[in-house]
Design a protein around this motif. Structure first.
Motif, PDB file in Angstrom:
ATOM      1  N   HIS A 286       0.725  -1.357  -0.059  1.00 47.58           N
ATOM      2  CA  HIS A 286      -0.030   0.058   0.105  1.00 47.58           C
ATOM      3  C   HIS A 286       0.917   1.291   0.113  1.00 47.58           C
ATOM      4  CE1 HIS A 286       0.742  -0.580   4.164  1.00 47.58           C
ATOM      5  NE2 HIS A 286       0.539   0.652   4.342  1.00 47.58           N
TER       6      HIS A 286
ATOM      7  N   ARG B  18       1.549   2.106  -3.574  1.00 43.05           N
ATOM      8  CA  ARG B  18       0.400   2.309  -4.171  1.00 43.05           C
ATOM      9  C   ARG B  18      -0.084   3.875  -3.683  1.00 43.05           C
ATOM     10  NH1 ARG B  18      -2.027  -3.489  -3.714  1.00 43.05           N
ATOM     11  NH2 ARG B  18      -0.794  -4.411  -5.487  1.00 43.05           N
ATOM     12  N   ARG B  19       0.485   4.282  -2.552  1.00 38.53           N
ATOM     13  CA  ARG B  19       0.243   5.683  -2.246  1.00 38.53           C
ATOM     14  C   ARG B  19       1.124   6.540  -3.017  1.00 38.53           C
ATOM     15  NH1 ARG B  19      -1.344   5.483   4.083  1.00 38.53           N
ATOM     16  NH2 ARG B  19      -2.918   3.849   3.663  1.00 38.53           N
TER      17      ARG B  19
ATOM     18  N   ILE C 177     -13.936   1.568 -10.838  1.00 39.48           N
ATOM     19  CA  ILE C 177     -14.495   2.315  -9.876  1.00 39.48           C
ATOM     20  C   ILE C 177     -15.655   1.787  -9.291  1.00 39.48           C
ATOM     21  CG2 ILE C 177     -13.973   4.508 -11.142  1.00 39.48           C
ATOM     22  CD1 ILE C 177     -16.506   4.666 -12.570  1.00 39.48           C
ATOM     23  N   LEU C 178     -16.025   2.077  -8.169  1.00 47.06           N
ATOM     24  CA  LEU C 178     -17.260   1.752  -7.319  1.00 47.06           C
ATOM     25  C   LEU C 178     -18.464   2.172  -7.906  1.00 47.06           C
ATOM     26  CD1 LEU C 178     -15.728   2.293  -3.831  1.00 47.06           C
ATOM     27  CD2 LEU C 178     -15.940   0.180  -5.089  1.00 47.06           C
TER      28      LEU C 178
ATOM     29  N   LEU D  58     -12.265   8.382  -2.218  1.00 46.89           N
ATOM     30  CA  LEU D  58     -11.702   7.112  -1.604  1.00 46.89           C
ATOM     31  C   LEU D  58     -10.089   6.993  -1.357  1.00 46.89           C
ATOM     32  CD1 LEU D  58     -13.018   4.418  -0.701  1.00 46.89           C
ATOM     33  CD2 LEU D  58     -12.085   3.436  -2.845  1.00 46.89           C
ATOM     34  N   PRO D  59      -9.337   7.580  -2.345  1.00 43.48           N
ATOM     35  CA  PRO D  59      -7.839   7.340  -2.082  1.00 43.48           C
ATOM     36  C   PRO D  59      -7.435   8.308  -0.881  1.00 43.48           C
ATOM     37  CG  PRO D  59      -8.201   8.300  -4.285  1.00 43.48           C
ATOM     38  CD  PRO D  59      -9.514   7.643  -3.741  1.00 43.48           C
TER      39      PRO D  59
ATOM     40  N   LYS E 279      -9.403   9.134   1.844  1.00 39.50           N
ATOM     41  CA  LYS E 279     -10.108   8.385   2.947  1.00 39.50           C
ATOM     42  C   LYS E 279      -9.332   7.493   3.521  1.00 39.50           C
ATOM     43  CE  LYS E 279     -14.336   6.509   3.362  1.00 39.50           C
ATOM     44  NZ  LYS E 279     -15.460   6.110   2.780  1.00 39.50           N
ATOM     45  N   VAL E 280      -8.699   6.575   2.444  1.00 39.50           N
ATOM     46  CA  VAL E 280      -7.845   5.528   3.010  1.00 39.50           C
ATOM     47  C   VAL E 280      -6.567   6.105   3.652  1.00 39.50           C
ATOM     48  CG1 VAL E 280      -8.743   3.702   1.471  1.00 39.50           C
ATOM     49  CG2 VAL E 280      -6.547   4.971   0.998  1.00 39.50           C
ATOM     50  N   ARG E 281      -6.087   7.163   3.422  1.00 42.89           N
ATOM     51  CA  ARG E 281      -5.073   7.679   4.035  1.00 42.89           C
ATOM     52  C   ARG E 281      -5.144   8.473   5.197  1.00 42.89           C
ATOM     53  NH1 ARG E 281      -4.127   7.111  -1.540  1.00 42.89           N
ATOM     54  NH2 ARG E 281      -2.213   7.223  -2.523  1.00 42.89           N
ATOM     55  N   GLY E 282      -6.452   8.606   5.653  1.00 43.67           N
ATOM     56  CA  GLY E 282      -6.838   8.913   6.651  1.00 43.67           C
ATOM     57  C   GLY E 282      -6.973  10.617   6.728  1.00 43.67           C
TER      58      GLY E 282
ATOM     59  N   ARG F 159      -9.631  10.362  -9.510  1.00 45.16           N
ATOM     60  CA  ARG F 159      -9.209   9.481  -8.359  1.00 45.16           C
ATOM     61  C   ARG F 159      -7.808   9.342  -8.321  1.00 45.16           C
ATOM     62  NH1 ARG F 159     -11.338   3.634  -8.106  1.00 45.16           N
ATOM     63  NH2 ARG F 159      -9.406   3.202  -9.327  1.00 45.16           N
TER      64      ARG F 159
END
Ligand SMILES: Nc1ncnc2c1ncn2[C@@H]1O[C@H](COP(=O)(O)OP(=O)(O)OP(=O)(O)O)[C@@H](O)[C@H]1O
Ligand SMILES: [Mg+2]
Lengths: 226, 290
Positions: free
Chosen positions: A74, A77-78, A89-90, A101-102, A104-107, A149
């Motif tokens: 990860h 991928r960041r 995509i969702l 989303l990206p 969000k997953v990074r906080g 994204r």
């Protein structure tokens, strides 16, 4: 940014990439062209760790792919964003949620997410669709969501697989403008494409060709007639 | 920290995306833990019963009819000071008749027999059996009681004690295998649900990975989901158990048993909830790893 040597990859008995040597400096803009089935997507999947390195050496954005464990992918991928040929995509979620989303997953905090996503959506003419679920979008709009994204996190390296495949001339050009902007800010970019127009637009970009899994410099497709 | 709570919420919300699958899993966990809880309650109550009668055994001592009142008085006064004796009740022939009459209630009138009672003088001697060698000790006690003056015979009922003890022994022996078995069933059910959730969301999880989500970010909600299923199932099962308990609480609270069935102690209830939550997490872990 990317340093590849003697890289080969095979699906079962089918050799998709053959003995590839490739280097890309930080801040470079590279077009990866080649006929369908040449191995462009396979090459990009290797670069962000979606496929394992079977043979050869690969170093991307400072991560040694030969030794990078699954639990640390990860981090790679960041730094490396991907625009997928099939978007990934969702579809059930809104445009905004997908682009957020990206972050969000990074906080990252909601406040900053809001600002950055809105800005990116605006630049891709998607701001009016922010609240729409992606399944209600056209192919071109979905593609732009995929691009939004990828760029919203300001990646070090952007891999885009046919990012203009579903866009008309004008939108393709806009998309290239956006890529160019990010390029100016220091993002290294690799775009896999058949689209001669966008390659022509970036006359000073480097072009490499994949054909039958073999890579070489320059464009051999039609000798640059277009 | 907010990410942490967000992920917890995510884990629970994700479960409700497949409400049917969730319902069936919860139902399965509830039933299994209800079974386990009922079994635990049985063991607990048997334990209580054994505890209250722990090793106490009653000897019935009958005297020959030619014993005199003075002799009896002397022997009886010495009974309670014998080793191991905790309680002594004595009956003269007339008192024994009274007890007999009582047990017949109003149907039979034994008044006319007063003073001519055919029953022998009797003593009920309750003794505390030592933990080990109980049987040997009881046999020794019989010998000593028989040795008292003018004693006709001594009986005691070792069978009852043995039976209860062996029941408890059996349930205790079965406890861990049965518990283990039930937990494995719970683990399989939860694991399967998580696996299904994983399959249904494979594309989504792949996308999460590609946009840079860490392994923890992806897996934590799934573990929360597993824990949640265990918690919910266990809580429902405890509710059902409470209902069951309400229904059977006074089932045996009748003469001559006077047994009130008691509910699981709080520690056990909490343990059931905690263990099921842990099993939920573990089986989710296994489902994720494979
Ligand atoms: N998952 C897979 N399993 C087996 N073979 C595969 C798989 N993915 C790709 N290939 C094969 O590898 C070769 C390269 O495929 P790849 O998708 O990289 O081509 P491409 O250059 O991206 O083509 P296009 O321009 O059509 O997207 C093809 O011959 C394809 O059949
Ligand atoms: Mg491709």
């Amino acid at each position: 940014m990317i340093s590849i040597s003697k890289l080969s990859y095979s699906f079962g008995r089918q050799l998709a990439l053959k003995d590839i040597n490739f280097c890309m400096k930080q801040g470079e803009f590279v077009f990866l062209c080649g006929p369908s089935g040449a191995g462009k997507t396979t090459f990009m999947r290797l670069l962000h760790g979606a496929l394992p390195v079977q043979r050869g050496k690969a170093d991307v954005a400072g991560y040694d792919l030969n030794t990078l464990p699954e639990s640390r992918k990860h981090l790679l991928r960041r730094d490396v964003s991907v625009v997928f040929q099939d978007f990934k995509i969702l579809t059930k979620q809104t445009v905004f949620a997908n682009v957020a989303l990206p972050l969000k997953v990074r906080g990252i905090g909601q406040h900053i997410i809001e600002k950055r996503v809105r800005a990116v959506l605006r630049s891709l003419h998607l701001d009016k669709k922010a609240g729409a679920p992606c399944e209600e979008l056209s192919g071109g709009e979905q593609q732009r969501v995929a691009v939004a994204r990828a760029v919203v996190v300001k990646p070090k390296l952007l891999l885009a697989d046919e990012p203009t495949g579903n866009l008309d001339h004008e939108l393709s050009m806009r998309m290239m403008d956006i890529f160019q902007q990010f390029h100016k800010f220091g993002t290294s970019i690799m775009i896999a494409t058949h689209n001669r127009e966008i390659m022509a637009r970036m006359a000073d970009a480097r072009i490499v060709t994949l054909e039958d899994g073999v890579m070489r410099e320059g464009c051999a497709l039609g000798g640059g007639q277009s | 920290m907010s990410v942490f709570f967000h992920l917890i919420g995510q884990g629970v919300r994700d479960l409700f995306r497949a409400p049917w699958s969730l319902c069936m899993t919860i139902a399965a966990i509830t039933l299994v833990s209800f079974l386990g809880g009922a079994f635990l309650m049985l063991v607990h109550n048997l334990d209580l019963q054994i505890g209250s009668r722990q090793g106490n055994v009653q000897f019935q001592v009958y005297w020959k009819s030619d014993v005199t009142a003075e002799e009896l008085k002397e022997v009886w006064s010495g009974l309670s000071s014998m080793e191991g004796v905790v309680n002594v009740r004595t009956y003269t022939p007339d008192q024994a008749l009274g007890v007999l009459a009582e047990s017949f209630q109003k149907n039979v009138d034994l008044e006319w027999m007063k003073g001519r009672s055919p029953l022998p003088p009797t003593a009920l001697v309750e003794c505390e059996l030592p933990q080990d060698e109980g049987k040997k000790w009881a046999a020794g006690m019989v010998k000593r009681l028989e040795g008292l003056p003018k004693v006709d015979k001594v009986t005691f009922n070792p069978l009852q004690v043995d039976l209860l003890t062996s029941w408890v022994g059996l349930t205790k022996m079965a406890f861990w295998p049965v518990t283990g078995f039930l937990l494995v069933v719970v683990a399989l059910v939860v694991g399967n649900t998580i696996k299904l959730a994983l399959l249904a969301r494979r594309d989504e999880l792949e996308i999460l990975r590609f946009v840079g989500a860490s392994r923890a970010y992806i897996q934590f909600p799934l573990l929360v989901g597993g824990a949640f299923q265990g918690l919910l199932g266990a809580s429902l099962a405890l509710g059902l158990l409470k209902l069951l308990h309400h229904g059977i609480e006074d089932m045996f609270n009748v003469p001559p048993l006077w047994i009130t069935i008691s509910f699981l102690p709080q520690v056990h209830s909490l343990a059931i909830v905690a263990i099921l939550a842990v099993v939920g997490v573990l089986s989710s872990l296994v489902a994720i790893r494979n």
